[in-house]
Motif scaffolding. Structure first.
Motif, PDB file in Angstrom:
ATOM      1  N   ALA A  26     -38.873   4.433  30.461  1.00  0.00           N
ATOM      2  CA  ALA A  26     -38.289   4.335  29.124  1.00  0.00           C
ATOM      3  C   ALA A  26     -37.210   3.260  29.099  1.00  0.00           C
ATOM      4  O   ALA A  26     -36.309   3.270  29.948  1.00  0.00           O
ATOM      5  CB  ALA A  26     -37.700   5.678  28.708  1.00  0.00           C
ATOM      6  N   PRO A  27     -37.270   2.327  28.152  1.00  0.00           N
ATOM      7  CA  PRO A  27     -36.216   1.318  28.043  1.00  0.00           C
ATOM      8  C   PRO A  27     -34.870   1.989  27.764  1.00  0.00           C
ATOM      9  O   PRO A  27     -34.812   3.019  27.081  1.00  0.00           O
ATOM     10  CB  PRO A  27     -36.652   0.456  26.855  1.00  0.00           C
ATOM     11  N   SER A  28     -33.801   1.418  28.278  1.00  0.00           N
ATOM     12  CA  SER A  28     -32.478   1.974  28.044  1.00  0.00           C
ATOM     13  C   SER A  28     -31.485   0.858  27.750  1.00  0.00           C
ATOM     14  O   SER A  28     -31.722  -0.312  28.071  1.00  0.00           O
ATOM     15  CB  SER A  28     -32.009   2.792  29.252  1.00  0.00           C
ATOM     16  N   LEU A  29     -30.384   1.232  27.134  1.00  0.00           N
ATOM     17  CA  LEU A  29     -29.334   0.282  26.780  1.00  0.00           C
ATOM     18  C   LEU A  29     -28.007   0.951  27.083  1.00  0.00           C
ATOM     19  O   LEU A  29     -27.730   2.048  26.596  1.00  0.00           O
ATOM     20  CB  LEU A  29     -29.423  -0.080  25.296  1.00  0.00           C
ATOM     21  N   GLU A  30     -27.193   0.298  27.891  1.00  0.00           N
ATOM     22  CA  GLU A  30     -25.900   0.870  28.292  1.00  0.00           C
ATOM     23  C   GLU A  30     -24.801  -0.133  27.971  1.00  0.00           C
ATOM     24  O   GLU A  30     -24.862  -1.286  28.389  1.00  0.00           O
ATOM     25  CB  GLU A  30     -25.911   1.191  29.786  1.00  0.00           C
ATOM     26  N   ARG A  31     -23.823   0.329  27.219  1.00  0.00           N
ATOM     27  CA  ARG A  31     -22.725  -0.544  26.812  1.00  0.00           C
ATOM     28  C   ARG A  31     -21.391   0.127  27.092  1.00  0.00           C
ATOM     29  O   ARG A  31     -21.265   1.339  26.911  1.00  0.00           O
ATOM     30  CB  ARG A  31     -22.832  -0.870  25.317  1.00  0.00           C
ATOM     31  N   PRO A  32     -20.372  -0.621  27.509  1.00  0.00           N
ATOM     32  CA  PRO A  32     -19.059  -0.012  27.772  1.00  0.00           C
ATOM     33  C   PRO A  32     -18.411   0.471  26.481  1.00  0.00           C
ATOM     34  O   PRO A  32     -18.543  -0.161  25.426  1.00  0.00           O
ATOM     35  CB  PRO A  32     -18.261  -1.159  28.402  1.00  0.00           C
ATOM     36  N   VAL A  33     -17.736   1.582  26.574  1.00  0.00           N
ATOM     37  CA  VAL A  33     -16.974   2.122  25.449  1.00  0.00           C
ATOM     38  C   VAL A  33     -15.490   1.894  25.685  1.00  0.00           C
ATOM     39  O   VAL A  33     -14.789   1.331  24.853  1.00  0.00           O
ATOM     40  CB  VAL A  33     -17.274   3.620  25.250  1.00  0.00           C
ATOM     41  N   CYS A  34     -14.997   2.353  26.814  1.00  0.00           N
ATOM     42  CA  CYS A  34     -13.597   2.109  27.156  1.00  0.00           C
ATOM     43  C   CYS A  34     -13.370   2.395  28.629  1.00  0.00           C
ATOM     44  O   CYS A  34     -14.215   2.989  29.308  1.00  0.00           O
ATOM     45  CB  CYS A  34     -12.646   2.940  26.291  1.00  0.00           C
ATOM     46  N   VAL A  35     -12.228   1.948  29.119  1.00  0.00           N
ATOM     47  CA  VAL A  35     -11.777   2.228  30.482  1.00  0.00           C
ATOM     48  C   VAL A  35     -10.441   2.943  30.346  1.00  0.00           C
ATOM     49  O   VAL A  35      -9.472   2.362  29.859  1.00  0.00           O
ATOM     50  CB  VAL A  35     -11.630   0.936  31.303  1.00  0.00           C
ATOM     51  N   SER A  36     -10.409   4.206  30.741  1.00  0.00           N
ATOM     52  CA  SER A  36      -9.232   5.043  30.507  1.00  0.00           C
ATOM     53  C   SER A  36      -8.375   5.174  31.758  1.00  0.00           C
ATOM     54  O   SER A  36      -8.889   5.532  32.820  1.00  0.00           O
ATOM     55  CB  SER A  36      -9.667   6.438  30.054  1.00  0.00           C
ATOM     56  N   PRO A  37      -7.072   4.944  31.644  1.00  0.00           N
ATOM     57  CA  PRO A  37      -6.186   5.040  32.801  1.00  0.00           C
ATOM     58  C   PRO A  37      -5.763   6.493  33.076  1.00  0.00           C
ATOM     59  O   PRO A  37      -5.729   7.327  32.182  1.00  0.00           O
ATOM     60  CB  PRO A  37      -4.969   4.210  32.398  1.00  0.00           C
ATOM     61  N   TRP A  38      -5.425   6.745  34.328  1.00  0.00           N
ATOM     62  CA  TRP A  38      -4.836   8.022  34.698  1.00  0.00           C
ATOM     63  C   TRP A  38      -3.746   7.763  35.732  1.00  0.00           C
ATOM     64  O   TRP A  38      -3.742   6.737  36.410  1.00  0.00           O
ATOM     65  CB  TRP A  38      -5.877   8.990  35.258  1.00  0.00           C
ATOM     66  N   ILE A  39      -2.813   8.720  35.830  1.00  0.00           N
ATOM     67  CA  ILE A  39      -1.658   8.559  36.714  1.00  0.00           C
ATOM     68  C   ILE A  39      -1.650   9.688  37.741  1.00  0.00           C
ATOM     69  O   ILE A  39      -1.722  10.872  37.385  1.00  0.00           O
ATOM     70  CB  ILE A  39      -0.340   8.581  35.913  1.00  0.00           C
ATOM     71  N   ASP A  40      -1.569   9.325  38.997  1.00  0.00           N
ATOM     72  CA  ASP A  40      -1.421  10.288  40.088  1.00  0.00           C
ATOM     73  C   ASP A  40       0.003  10.855  40.039  1.00  0.00           C
ATOM     74  O   ASP A  40       0.976  10.124  40.143  1.00  0.00           O
ATOM     75  CB  ASP A  40      -1.670   9.574  41.420  1.00  0.00           C
ATOM     76  N   THR A  41       0.105  12.181  39.861  1.00  0.00           N
ATOM     77  CA  THR A  41       1.434  12.794  39.757  1.00  0.00           C
ATOM     78  C   THR A  41       1.737  13.704  40.950  1.00  0.00           C
ATOM     79  O   THR A  41       2.606  14.570  40.853  1.00  0.00           O
ATOM     80  CB  THR A  41       1.562  13.582  38.436  1.00  0.00           C
ATOM     81  N   THR A  42       1.004  13.520  42.041  1.00  0.00           N
ATOM     82  CA  THR A  42       1.377  14.230  43.262  1.00  0.00           C
ATOM     83  C   THR A  42       2.638  13.572  43.824  1.00  0.00           C
ATOM     84  O   THR A  42       2.840  12.366  43.693  1.00  0.00           O
ATOM     85  CB  THR A  42       0.250  14.181  44.298  1.00  0.00           C
ATOM     86  N   GLY A  43       3.474  14.350  44.434  1.00  0.00           N
ATOM     87  CA  GLY A  43       4.734  13.803  44.924  1.00  0.00           C
ATOM     88  C   GLY A  43       5.830  13.962  43.889  1.00  0.00           C
ATOM     89  O   GLY A  43       5.662  14.655  42.878  1.00  0.00           O
ATOM     90  N   ASP A  44       6.943  13.307  44.110  1.00  0.00           N
ATOM     91  CA  ASP A  44       8.077  13.439  43.193  1.00  0.00           C
ATOM     92  C   ASP A  44       8.174  12.207  42.292  1.00  0.00           C
ATOM     93  O   ASP A  44       7.465  11.220  42.485  1.00  0.00           O
ATOM     94  CB  ASP A  44       9.376  13.661  43.976  1.00  0.00           C
ATOM     95  N   PRO A  45       9.053  12.261  41.266  1.00  0.00           N
ATOM     96  CA  PRO A  45       9.186  11.107  40.367  1.00  0.00           C
ATOM     97  C   PRO A  45       9.544   9.808  41.086  1.00  0.00           C
ATOM     98  O   PRO A  45       9.118   8.730  40.670  1.00  0.00           O
ATOM     99  CB  PRO A  45      10.306  11.549  39.419  1.00  0.00           C
ATOM    100  N   ALA A  46      10.298   9.922  42.174  1.00  0.00           N
ATOM    101  CA  ALA A  46      10.670   8.700  42.903  1.00  0.00           C
ATOM    102  C   ALA A  46       9.451   8.036  43.537  1.00  0.00           C
ATOM    103  O   ALA A  46       9.346   6.802  43.559  1.00  0.00           O
ATOM    104  CB  ALA A  46      11.706   9.043  43.976  1.00  0.00           C
ATOM    105  N   SER A  47       8.511   8.848  44.002  1.00  0.00           N
ATOM    106  CA  SER A  47       7.307   8.262  44.611  1.00  0.00           C
ATOM    107  C   SER A  47       6.447   7.593  43.547  1.00  0.00           C
ATOM    108  O   SER A  47       5.776   6.592  43.834  1.00  0.00           O
ATOM    109  CB  SER A  47       6.509   9.337  45.341  1.00  0.00           C
ATOM    110  N   PHE A  48       6.460   8.123  42.322  1.00  0.00           N
ATOM    111  CA  PHE A  48       5.744   7.454  41.234  1.00  0.00           C
ATOM    112  C   PHE A  48       6.372   6.092  40.960  1.00  0.00           C
ATOM    113  O   PHE A  48       5.666   5.071  40.862  1.00  0.00           O
ATOM    114  CB  PHE A  48       5.775   8.317  39.975  1.00  0.00           C
ATOM    115  N   LEU A  49       7.682   6.050  40.831  1.00  0.00           N
ATOM    116  CA  LEU A  49       8.352   4.783  40.547  1.00  0.00           C
ATOM    117  C   LEU A  49       8.134   3.767  41.664  1.00  0.00           C
ATOM    118  O   LEU A  49       8.012   2.564  41.403  1.00  0.00           O
ATOM    119  CB  LEU A  49       9.851   5.019  40.348  1.00  0.00           C
ATOM    120  N   ALA A  50       8.060   4.249  42.893  1.00  0.00           N
ATOM    121  CA  ALA A  50       7.882   3.343  44.030  1.00  0.00           C
ATOM    122  C   ALA A  50       6.550   2.611  43.973  1.00  0.00           C
ATOM    123  O   ALA A  50       6.416   1.521  44.554  1.00  0.00           O
ATOM    124  CB  ALA A  50       8.004   4.118  45.338  1.00  0.00           C
ATOM    125  N   ARG A  51       5.559   3.187  43.263  1.00  0.00           N
ATOM    126  CA  ARG A  51       4.247   2.541  43.162  1.00  0.00           C
ATOM    127  C   ARG A  51       4.221   1.435  42.112  1.00  0.00           C
ATOM    128  O   ARG A  51       3.261   0.665  42.046  1.00  0.00           O
ATOM    129  CB  ARG A  51       3.176   3.581  42.823  1.00  0.00           C
TER     130      ARG A  51
END
Length: 381
Positions: A131-156
């Protein structure tokens, strides 16, 4: 697949579907309560059907669909955060894909999560079926790793981004006492939503027809979905306040280890203080302080402020499979050509023309199925 293979979601099926969603770690957007609120608000409650897969009497796969004259499509629109079938395992994904394409009709799945095992299973099933198919991008959604403390987030983060976040937070603190107010909706839900929807109804969004309050259907959806989510214990309505005054709002869902950030509103009179960015940073701190939360899912498109904070991204695509043996190839070719011409035309438009076109479509498209100038669900601009 025969028509009777598509079932109306009766109470028993909804209960089994919800149990599978929770057991498999599916996003809250794929639970029957959330999709039921969507279908009720946008006039599709009578049309909603599900394709199921069972193994030894146990439900292992659920795909919600809307049948129509042109085939089957996902129950998605401008207010869809992410879409994917609910699956117990990869084997269920393969069986679901094969049964879906056995219908020999067009299948149109929008906002489909690339990371879902259903996505490669559908690609493979289309290949096996020829069966023919067609695939097109819709969006790329960001996420944030929140393991660790706020200081480790800022360090990244980059040095400039760290400096910018601290500057905005200090500037806001100079205005008054800043408090992150997080509520679960069990009390004063209507008042909290009214305040939040007011902050989300920014002038430019109202002009473009993309604010929640631009559409009675969208207001109904987010209100009814909030009532369901509050009853399930997963609603989080977040207000950033300065001396008690709400300056930014987040409509969030907390399930498993993820806090999903669906809608952002803010007071444009205080735009220089960056209330949207500051709210997002406070949410990171909130997640880091809770050991059960491992990520903040920003959803929507990867705008610059999100990209600067993100730990990674998740892709969504629109996947169409043209199963009719006689017309499938022609149908695919026509849609691919139309999409290419539309993209070329839009690329030649000025920003003002694109905004005007988006506003016109948002006001006149039937059933509240608006098309916003940006696919993003949250914007801190």
């Amino acid at each position: 697949m025969r028509p009777r293979d598509l079932r109306a979601p009766d109470p028993d099926l909804r209960a089994r579907w919800d149990a599978l969603a929770l057991a498999s770690g599916a996003a809250p957007f794929m639970r029957p309560g959330w999709l039921g609120a969507w279908a009720d608000a946008f006039g599709r409650a009578d049309d909603l059907r599900v394709l199921t897969v069972e193994r030894r009497g146990e439900l292992v796969g659920v795909l919600p669909l809307l049948p129509g004259p042109l085939g089957l499509r996902a129950p998605t629109n401008h207010e869809t955060a992410r879409f994917a079938p609910v699956l117990a395992d990869d084997e269920a994904a393969t069986e679901l894909a094969d049964r879906l394409l056995a219908a020999g009709t067009t299948v149109d799945l929008g906002a489909l999560a690339v990371e879902s095992p259903a996505t490669p299973a559908l690609r493979a099933a289309a290949g096996r079926a020829g069966a023919p198919s067609l695939e097109r991008p819709v969006c790329v959604s960001p996420w944030i790793d929140t393991t660790g403390d706020p200081a480790s987030f800022l360090a990244r983060l980059s040095k400039n981004r760290r400096h910018g976040l601290r500057r905005l937070r200090h500037r806001m603190a100079d205005v008054g006492e800043v408090v992150l107010d997080v509520r679960d909706g069990t009390e004063h839900l209507d008042a909290l939503l009214d305040e939040g929807f007011g902050l989300e109804a920014r002038p430019w969004k109202l002009a473009a027809g993309s604010a929640i309050r631009s559409s009675p259907a969208s207001v109904r959806f987010y209100t009814e979905a909030a009532r369901w989510a509050a009853a399930e214990g997963i609603l989080r309505l977040v207000h950033l306040r300065i001396d008690g005054r709400g300056v930014a709002f987040g409509y969030c869902l907390r399930q498993g280890g993820t806090l999903s950030f669906l809608k952002l509103g803010m007071d444009d009179e205080l735009a220089k203080l960056g209330p949207g960015v500051v709210l997002t940073h406070h949410l990171v701190d909130h997640c880091c302080s809770d050991p059960e939360l491992v990520e903040l899912d920003l959803l929507g498109d990867s705008e610059s402020y999100k990209a600067d904070l993100a730990s990674g991204t998740r892709e969504q695509v629109r996947l169409q499979v043209f199963g009719h043996r006689l017309t499938g190839s022609a149908h695919r070719a026509a849609l691919a050509s139309a999409a290419r011409l539309r993209a070329e035309a839009v690329s030649r438009m000025s920003d003002d023309t694109r905004a005007r076109l988006s506003a016109w479509r948002n006001r006149w498209r039937p059933g509240g199925a608006r098309v916003s100038a940006s696919r993003s669900l949250t914007s801190a601009e």
